[in-house]
Design an enzyme around this catalytic site. Structure first.
Site, PDB file in Angstrom:
ATOM      1  N   GLU A  45     -40.461 -28.485  27.523  1.00 25.63           N
ATOM      2  CA  GLU A  45     -40.649 -29.240  29.103  1.00 25.63           C
ATOM      3  C   GLU A  45     -41.847 -28.722  29.947  1.00 25.63           C
ATOM      4  OE1 GLU A  45     -37.207 -30.809  32.426  1.00 25.63           O
ATOM      5  OE2 GLU A  45     -36.440 -29.092  31.584  1.00 25.63           O
ATOM      6  N   LYS A  76     -37.056 -38.180  31.242  1.00 23.26           N
ATOM      7  CA  LYS A  76     -35.837 -37.675  30.953  1.00 23.26           C
ATOM      8  C   LYS A  76     -34.691 -38.808  31.506  1.00 23.26           C
ATOM      9  CE  LYS A  76     -34.422 -32.877  32.321  1.00 23.26           C
ATOM     10  NZ  LYS A  76     -34.502 -32.053  32.989  1.00 23.26           N
ATOM     11  N   CYS A  79     -34.314 -31.445  28.311  1.00 20.85           N
ATOM     12  CA  CYS A  79     -33.455 -30.731  28.871  1.00 20.85           C
ATOM     13  C   CYS A  79     -31.865 -30.871  29.218  1.00 20.85           C
ATOM     14  CB  CYS A  79     -33.690 -29.799  29.561  1.00 20.85           C
ATOM     15  SG  CYS A  79     -33.467 -28.614  30.872  1.00 20.85           S
TER      16      CYS A  79
END
Length: 684
Positions: A54, A123, A179
C-alpha cells in the site's frame, strides 16, 4: 518429450508473487526502481502477477506530506517509470500510490501491464482509529464522482469494482483491495469473488504489534476459504518511518484456506515470495458448492457493479516450469506429524461414534466380524472394540471369526489369532474349505476333481462362503456384520460383489482409503492403545504384504502369497492419489498425472507408509501413466455397479466417499473412453 506437459501453466496453475521492497519515505524515484527490480525478478521466476505494498511508491508513513505537491508530482513520475518498465515484462504489476482525482486525494492501487495502466482502484475503507489517521489525508472510494480518469495521458477505469482478466488464461481473474478493506465485516473482495475473481490481492502497509501476525494469518486464510479464492497479502517493511509504529514486511499467499507461501518477517532488505495458484481447483469448488451461485444471485445488486478489464501477457509456456508448491504424495494423510495425529484421532472417533449410533438405533449389542490378519479387518476390529467400550459393553460381545481357506498363509492366520486375543473379543475359527469344496462340487468346478484351476469362480467361492457364514452367524447371535473393505478397494472394484466382502450390515471403513488405514493402525500401535503386546501385533500386520489370499502359493512357501494385490491393481499410494484428485476435484488425467509426477519427484513430500524412508519409492512418468490407466479403466468402466449398492457407512473426510447416497452418483454402465483418450496424450 513435450515440454508443455511439465509446465504448470498447461495445467491451469498460475504463479503469483508478493513483494515487500525496502523503501525510502517520500522518495518515489528510489521506491520505483526497487519496485521495478523486484518485478523483473518475479518475471524471471515465471510469475504472471506481482503485488506490492500500500502506497509503496511514496511510502505509507508520509502523513501530511501527502498534501505536498512536490511529493505527489514525484509519485506520478515514479509511476511513469513503472509503466514504462512494464512494457518489457510478461506480467501484471500492482503498485500503491496516492493520486489526485478532481481535487480529491485517494489511496490507490494501480494495475499495470504491457506498458499501459489497466485500472486504478481506490481504497474503500479508511481507518481512523488507534494509530491510524487516514481520513486526515485521503477520501474513501465512495467519494469519487467519476468512474474513469486520465492518468499519465491514458484514459483508465477508476473505482473499487474492477476485475482484471488474463485473456490467455480466463480462469485468472484478480481483484484488488487495500489493507483495511479486508478487516471490515464484508470486504469488497467478497463481492469481487461472487463477480468471478479467483485471485484476491490486498495492498497493505499494516504496522506490526504483538499478536498481529497470527491474526493476519487467520484473516487471510478465512477470506480465501470463504471466497473459494486465492488471496495475496502484501505488507510494508524496512524503510517505513518508525516515528510511532514498527513494520515487519509480512507477506502471505493463501489458496482456499491453505497457506502456499509466507515471507520471513523483519528482514533487512527487499524480499519476494511466490505461490503457484491452482485456478482449476478454485473453479471446481465454486461449481460444486452450489450455495456460491446462490450467493451470487442474492447479492446481484453488488455483483452487477463490477467491470472486467482484460489484458494479455505472454505466458512462459514453451519451457519446463515445474510446480514450486508442495504436492503431498498422500493427500489423505497429512505430512505434518502433529496434524497427522489429529487426523487419525478424528477419523477414529468418527468411525467409533458412527458405529455406536448404529448399534444403539438397531438395538443390537453384539457385532460379527471376519478377521483375516490383514490391514482392513485389523482396523475395523479396533473400531469395534472402542465402540463397545463407549457403550459400556464387554469386548466379548465382538464375535470375531478367522476363516482360513485354500490360500491362507501361516503368517496371517497367526496374526489373526494374536489380534483377537489382545483385543479381548470372543475368538472363533472356522475352516471354510469343506463348505467351499461342496460348493465347487455343486458347480461342477474342475478343482473339486483335483485340477489346479484357480479362476475367479474358485476365488469368489471362498469370499462368498466367508460372508455367508458371517451373515448367518449374525442371525444366530442377534448381531450385525461389520464390513471391513476400504474406500480404495471400492474405487478399484477390488471386492467380491454381493455375497462377498462387498456386503455387510454396516461398513466402518467405507470411506477410509488404504493409505490412511495404514496410518490409523500405526497410530493405534504408537499410542499403545491395546498394550505393548498388541502394538507388536499391529506392527506385524503393517509389515504384511497385502494379498486376498485366495490362490494357493507354491509348495514350501506357506508364508509367501501367490497373489500380491498391488501387482494387479497398482500401488495403493499411487491409486489413492489418483482417487483423491479424480473424486474430489474431477481433474482430467493429464493434470492428475502432472500432480503425481510433481509429488513423486519431490523427496520431501512425505509422509512415508510403513515407516519407510523418503526414497522408499520413486515413480517416473511412465509408471504414473501406467497405473493411472489401470485406475481410470477400473473406476469409470468396470466397478460402478458395485458402488451403486454399498452398505451404510460413515463419511470421514473431505476427500469424499463413494456411496450413492453421499458424494458419488454415477451410471453403472458408463464408458471410460474420454478418460483413456486423454491419458494417451500424456508423454511416455
Amino acid at each position: 518429450m513435450d515440454k508443455r506437459f511439465f509446465n504448470l501453466y498447461s495445467h491451469d496453475f498460475a504463479r503469483v508473487a508478493v513483494a515487500s521492497p525496502r523503501c525510502k519515505v517520500a522518495d518515489p524515484a528510489f521506491n520505483a526502481q526497487e519496485t521495478i527490480r523486484l518485478a523483473r525478478e518475479a518475471a524471471e521466476h515465471g510469475a504472471v502477477l506481482a503485488a506490492f505494498p500500500e502506497l509503496g511508491l511514496s511510502a505509507y508513513t508520509c502523513d501530511d506530506l501527502f498534501h505536498q505537491r512536490a511529493l505527489l508530482d514525484a509519485v506520478l513520475d515514479a509511476l511513469a517509470e513503472v509503466v514504462a518498465a512494464s512494457s518489457t515484462l510478461p506480467l501484471a504489476v500492482v503498485v500503491g500510490a496516492p493520486l489526485r482525482v478532481n481535487h480529491v486525494l485517494f489511496n490507490c492501487a494501480v494495475v499495470v501491464a504491457g506498458g499501459r495502466i489497466l485500472g486504478v482502484v481506490p481504497k474503500s475503507y479508511l481507518p481512523n482509529y488507534g494509530e491510524f489517521y487516514e481520513s486526515r489525508q485521503f477520501s474513501p472510494a465512495d467519494n469519487a464522482a467519476v468512474d474513469r480518469i486520465t492518468l499519465l495521458g491514458q484514459d483508465v477505469p477508476f473505482g473499487p469494482e474492477q476485475i482484471f482478466e488474463l485473456e490467455n488464461q480466463p480462469l485468472f481473474r484478480f481483484h484488488v483491495e487495500i489493507c483495511e478493506d479486508v478487516w471490515v465485516p464484508v470486504p469488497p473482495s467478497s463481492y469481487a469473488a461472487l463477480a468471478g475473481a479467483t485471485v484476491l490481492v490486498n495492498l497493505s502497509a499494516s504496522n506490526v504489534v504483538v499478536g498481529k501476525s497470527g491474526y493476519r494469518h487467520q484473516l487471510v486464510s478465512q477470506q480465501s476459504a470463504r471466497c473459494l479464492a486465492a488471496y495475496l497479502y502484501t505488507s510494508a517493511g524496512r524503510g517505513e518511518s518508525t516515528t510511532d509504529m514498527a513494520w515487519d514486511g509480512q507477506s502471505l499467499i493463501y489458496e482456499k484456506g491453505d497457506k502456499l507461501a509466507e515471507s520471513e518477517r523483519f528482514l533487512a532488505d527487499s524480499h519476494i515470495i511466490f505461490g503457484d495458484v491452482d485456478l482449476e481447483r478454485l473453479s471446481v469448488d465454486r461449481m460444486h458448492t452450489t450455495t456460491f451461485a446462490q450467493s451470487v444471485r442474492r447479492h446481484a445488486h453488488e455483483v452487477e457493479k463490477f467491470r472486467v478489464q482484460t489484458f494479455a501477457v505472454p505466458l512462459p509456456i514453451g519451457k519446463d516450469l515445474p510446480l514450486a508448491r508442495l504436492v503431498e504424495r498422500f493427500p489423505y494423510v497429512p505430512a505434518d506429524g502433529r496434524r497427522r495425529d489429529e487426523r487419525c484421532t478424528e477419523v477414529y472417533n468418527i468411525q467409533v461414534q458412527a458405529l455406536v449410533q448404529r448399534l444403539q438405533s438397531s438395538g443390537h449389542q453384539k457385532v460379527v466380524i471376519g478377521i483375516s490378519g490383514g490391514l482392513d479387518s485389523t482396523h475395523a476390529l479396533l473400531v469395534c472394540a472402542k465402540a463397545l467400550d463407549k457403550l459400556g459393553l464387554p469386548r466379548t460381545n465382538i464375535l470375531a471369526y478367522t476363516m482360513p481357506g485354500f490360500a491362507t498363509s501361516e503368517r496371517t492366520l497367526r496374526q489373526a489369532r494374536e489380534l483377537m486375543r489382545v483385543v479381548g473379543c470372543t475368538a472363533h475359527e472356522i475352516d471354510i474349505r469343506p463348505s467351499c469344496i461342496q460348493m465347487l462340487k455343486d458347480l461342477g468346478h474342475p478343482y473339486a476333481e483335483g485340477a489346479e484351476q484357480y479362476d475367479v469362480t474358485f476365488e469368489n467361492v471362498q469370499a462368498g462362503e466367508r460372508t455367508s457364514h458371517l451373515f448367518r452367524l449374525a442371525n444366530h447371535h442377534h448381531a450385525i456384520v461389520i464390513g471391513t473393505g476400504d474406500l480404495s478397494e471400492l474405487a478399484l472394484g477390488w471386492c467380491t460383489y454381493g455375497v462377498g466382502d462387498h456386503m455387510s450390515h454396516y461398513n466402518v471403513n467405507a470411506s477410509v482409503p488404504k493409505t490412511l488405514i495404514s496410518h490409523l493402525v500405526r497410530w493405534v500401535a504408537d499410542t499403545r492403545q491395546i498394550g505393548d503386546t498388541g502394538s507388536d501385533v499391529l506392527i506385524n500386520v503393517l509389515e504384511t504384504e497385502i494379498s486376498p489370499e485366495l490362490v494357493p502359493g507354491k509348495v514350501g512357501e506357506a508364508n509367501k502369497p501367490a497373489q500380491v494385490t498391488e501387482d494387479f491393481i497398482g500401488p495403493y499410494e499411487l491409486q489413492d492419489f489418483n482417487l483423491y484428485y479424480t473424486l474430489r476435484y474431477g481433474f482430467g488425467p493429464a493434470k492428475v498425472a502432472f500432480l503425481s509426477w510433481s509429488a513423486w519427484q519431490d523427496s520431501a513430500a512425505g509422509p512415508w507408509p510403513e515407516g519407510g524412508s523418503p526414497a522408499r519409492n520413486q515413480y517416473d512418468l511412465a509408471a504414473i501413466k501406467k497405473n493411472l490407466g489401470i485406475f481410470l479403466w477400473r473406476f469409470f468402466k468396470t466397478s460402478q455397479f458395485k458402488r451403486s449398492c454399498v452398505p451404510n457407512g460413515p463419511k470421514v473426510g473431505n476427500g469424499g466417499s463413494l456411496s450413492p447416497r453421499g458424494d458419488w452418483r454415477a451410471p453403472s454402465d458408463s464408458e471410460a473412453t474420454v478418460w483413456v483418450d486423454q491419458l494417451a496424450r500424456i508423454p511416455d
